[in-house]
Write a protein that holds these residues in place. Sequence first.
Motif, PDB file in Angstrom:
ATOM      1  N   TYR A  95       0.842  -1.205   0.000  1.00 40.99           N
ATOM      2  CA  TYR A  95       0.000   0.000   0.000  1.00 40.99           C
ATOM      3  C   TYR A  95       0.874   1.250   0.000  1.00 40.99           C
ATOM      4  N   ARG A  98       2.330   1.996  -3.356  1.00 41.59           N
ATOM      5  CA  ARG A  98       1.289   2.521  -4.243  1.00 41.59           C
ATOM      6  C   ARG A  98       0.959   3.970  -3.893  1.00 41.59           C
ATOM      7  N   ARG A 125     -10.348  -1.178  -5.131  1.00 42.26           N
ATOM      8  CA  ARG A 125     -10.183  -1.002  -3.686  1.00 42.26           C
ATOM      9  C   ARG A 125     -10.899  -2.112  -2.930  1.00 42.26           C
ATOM     10  N   SER A 132      -6.709  -8.656   1.245  1.00 41.24           N
ATOM     11  CA  SER A 132      -6.037  -8.377   2.517  1.00 41.24           C
ATOM     12  C   SER A 132      -6.798  -8.983   3.691  1.00 41.24           C
ATOM     13  N   ARG A 155      -4.618   0.149   6.284  1.00 35.44           N
ATOM     14  CA  ARG A 155      -4.742   0.956   5.060  1.00 35.44           C
ATOM     15  C   ARG A 155      -4.823   2.446   5.388  1.00 35.44           C
ATOM     16  N   THR A 158      -1.522   3.651   6.807  1.00 34.01           N
ATOM     17  CA  THR A 158      -0.527   3.670   5.733  1.00 34.01           C
ATOM     18  C   THR A 158      -0.739   4.887   4.836  1.00 34.01           C
TER      19      THR A 158
END
Length: 190
Positions: A95, A98, A125, A132, A155, A158
Amino acid sequence: MVRATPLSPDERRKAIIDVTIPLLREHGRETTTKQVAEAAGIAEGTIFRVFESKHELFLQALETAFDPYDFLDLLDQIDTDLPLRTKLVQIAALYQERFTGTFELMSKMGMVQPPQAIKHGSEWRERAREVSTRLVAMNADDLRIDPYEVVRAVRLLTFSGSHPHISDGRILTPDEIVDIVLNGTLKESR
């Protein structure tokens, strides 16, 4: 000048896009077709045999750069037999890669969000959350909250911990993110 290797229009298009993305990351909108041609080892006119304009080239390069499907493939490749913490660190690292790549490219291009033409919708998404969550759900007995919520926390942390402005310029590492999610911030009770 050495002639470029003959390629089909689709192969040539991909090759030009592949060299354009790093140039956009470095020079943003100031990238020239001359720079692209030099990086691709082609004549500048060759670009316009497969792209109608510099704008179309940039738009196609951005669409490729923002395409989430390589990210999803990497997420799918995480070993399900790994310990929970290791899986979460790998999820956070993917993540983060990205997010930081997206933030950097958008900043260089002067964008506040991806253009509507290249948004990939919520489908990717949702797939990322599903993959995940499936990885984390294998360790559900070790968790006091739902695996989906663990993934959501990873997420979100992150995203915010990888954004240079939100994080005050101190990017959190995937290990730090996972430690915060798994262990919180309280000292263990004695």
